[in-house]
Write an enzyme that holds these catalytic residues in place. Structure first.
Site, PDB file in Angstrom:
ATOM      1  N   SER A 197      77.618  46.074  44.833  1.00 54.87           N
ATOM      2  CA  SER A 197      77.632  45.495  44.840  1.00 54.87           C
ATOM      3  C   SER A 197      77.520  43.896  45.119  1.00 54.87           C
ATOM      4  O   SER A 197      76.804  43.425  45.885  1.00 54.87           O
ATOM      5  CB  SER A 197      79.495  45.265  44.442  1.00 54.87           C
ATOM      6  N   LYS A 198      77.386  42.656  43.508  1.00 55.64           N
ATOM      7  CA  LYS A 198      77.673  41.894  44.357  1.00 55.64           C
ATOM      8  C   LYS A 198      77.560  40.506  45.133  1.00 55.64           C
ATOM      9  O   LYS A 198      77.646  40.600  45.557  1.00 55.64           O
ATOM     10  CB  LYS A 198      77.368  40.637  42.616  1.00 55.64           C
ATOM     11  N   ARG A 199      79.091  41.822  45.327  1.00 52.97           N
ATOM     12  CA  ARG A 199      79.901  41.004  46.716  1.00 52.97           C
ATOM     13  C   ARG A 199      79.480  40.809  47.112  1.00 52.97           C
ATOM     14  O   ARG A 199      79.845  40.682  48.512  1.00 52.97           O
ATOM     15  CB  ARG A 199      81.761  41.311  46.125  1.00 52.97           C
TER      16      ARG A 199
END
Ligand code: GLU
Length: 500
Positions: A263-265
């Site tokens: 994910s972007k995180r």
């Protein structure tokens, strides 16, 4: 069979690296079999569509060199290539399904459905709209033709639902996925999915199947998250009496830890991009972070696909020659930022130097460095092999253009000794006397002088490097001298002697 594949993103934001890989696999498959690679924009959900996203997708594919053969901006005969422009086509096709008894109109209001859900929940069950209860709800199967017509005339909102299973039929549906293998699904467990929403727009399922058929798609290569939709899609093909395409569901790209979807995180946490290009000021892309498209293509291709053999470095063309769905792994591919960097380094080292020179010229312009008298080609010749990311270029080359004004303190403390100014003053004379500016000439002259004067080379080289670079890094000192030229080099050495 002529191969036609498609990448069918929904333009809801920047394209995730997983989507990029799906596009790449479709491209490679098309090229391998001399087929056609289609870009279809799935923008039926206007509320989620973001204007810039379609351009972003095209820019990404162009950057990677995997430009579609047919797309909204380069249409072929199967257009339009944006679903929002195909509404009439879906309407016509859903009528076919209603006419053949495979779909029906449902007038249940959101409140009715909520009520049904609550009643089921009270019994500890989950409500699903299907063959067991569809006759009990407000739809064209339970109401008379007159009642239905009256509701339509009164503009009562309705959806169109798919009759996924009917009592007495065989519920056993065999699905074949090129990657996952064979699965048998019990269709009596499926719900009657909505095909057309109240606003008249088709849902993903209807639009996707109709388009894949009308666009002549032979192979559907897409992310694993769509595997649960495959049964419905095959049922839709059957309901239309169409031949279903070959399905291949590609496994997910996993977090660097191997647990869960990337994910972007994760990118923020581990400090790497997860999008190909910059989206906004908070979201840099691989491109801006200094990655080459060749490296991204190479790394992503191998992240979930095994070409066999030991070779790891491939061009897009090589990959297209080797690609096959059989080599796609069942397990998710763990995104390894270090490995991705390694691929970038390898491709940067092989890259045509003219490209890096152009990048450097642009950097110099941005930094306002003009008329340096230093050859960009010579600098790139020395530093190209030292780069991992394109963005390392300034760190590796700034000292060719900007003479040091401060000197690395630690380096000075360690290498700049009391006798250093004296030694360097002699070195100035050696360089001045050298018959030319070639690196080998000054190397030989300084070595000779060191031998004759009993000075260890280290006591010359390290301070010389500090004087020229301002620190202890950089390529070979004599090569630096050569690229800087005699005049520049001597100025730097003299100025270090007077400052330090
Ligand atoms: N629009 C879907 C997506 O955004 C397409 C899925 C498919 O390829 O069928 O991923």
């Amino acid at each position: 069979m002529s191969v036609r594949v498609r990448f069918a993103p929904s333009p809801t934001g920047p394209l995730h690296i997983g989507g990029v890989r799906t596009a790449l696999y479709n491209y490679l498959f098309a090229k391998k079999y001399r087929g056609v690679f289609v870009l279809r924009v799935e923008d039926t959900d206007q509320s989620r569509s973001v204007n810039r996203a379609e351009d972003y997708i095209s820019e990404t594919l162009n950057w990677l060199g995997i430009t579609p053969d047919e797309s909204p901006s380069n249409p072929g005969a199967a257009g339009p290539y944006r679903q929002s422009q195909r509404k009439k086509i879906y309407q016509k096709h859903v009528q076919l399904l209603v006419g053949s008894g495979n779909a029906y109109l449902a007038f249940d209001t959101p409140a009715d459905l909520q009520n049904l859900r609550e009643v089921a929940a009270q019994k500890g069950k989950r409500f699903i709209y299907n063959w067991e209860n569809r006759k009990e709800h407000k739809n064209s199967l339970s109401l008379s033709v007159e009642e239905v017509n009256a509701l339509i005339e009164n503009n009562t909102p309705y959806v169109v639902r798919f009759k996924s299973y009917s009592k007495g039929a065989s519920g056993s549906l065999s699905l074949v996925d090129k990657i996952r293998g064979d699965v048998v699904v019990d269709t009596s467990l499926l719900d009657d999915k909505i095909l057309v929403k109240q606003d008249g727009m088709p849902t993903y399922h209807l639009a996707n199947v109709v388009d894949d058929h009308l666009m002549g798609i032979s192979h559907v290569i897409r992310g694993e998250e769509w595997l649960p939709s495959m049964a419905l899609h095959v049922l839709l093909y059957n309901a239309f009496s169409w031949k279903a395409p070959v399905f291949a569901h590609v496994p997910l790209i996993l977090k660097p830890t191997g647990k869960g979807k990337l994910s972007k995180r994760d990118g923020d946490k581990f400090g790497f991009p997860v999008f190909p290009l910059r989206w906004d000021k908070h979201t840099l892309g691989f491109k801006e972070a200094g990655y080459l498209p060749e490296a991204m293509v190479n790394y992503l291709a191998l992240l979930g696909w095994n070409p066999g053999g030991k070779e790891e470095l491939f061009s897009l063309k090589d990959l297209a020659g080797l690609f096959s769905l059989d080599g796609i792994t069942k397990a998710g591919g763990r995104f390894d930022p270090e490995r991705c960097k390694w691929f970038n380094q390898q491709h940067l080292h092989k890259k045509n130097s003219a490209f890096i020179e152009a990048y450097l010229d642009e950097l110099l312009q941005q930094k306002g460095v003009a008329n340096t008298g230093v050859s960009t080609a010579a600098v790139v010749g020395l530093v190209q092999k030292r780069l991992t990311l394109l963005t390392d270029l300034w760190d590796e080359s700034h000292f060719f253009y900007v003479a040091p004004v401060v000197y690395d303190e630690k380096a000075v403390r360690k290498e700049w000794k009391e006798k250093t100014p004296g030694i360097l003053s002699e070195i100035v004379k050696v360089i001045e006397r050298a018959p030319n500016e070639e690196a080998e000439t000054s190397r030989a002259a300084i070595k000779l002088w060191a031998g004759e004067n009993n000075v260890s080379l280290r006591n010359i080289m390290a301070p010389l490097r500090i004087a020229l670079v301002g620190a202890l890094n950089g390529p070979d000192v004599f090569e630096i001298c050569h690229v800087l030229g005699k005049k520049n080099s001597l100025e730097r050495i003299r100025s270090a002697i007077s400052i330090l």
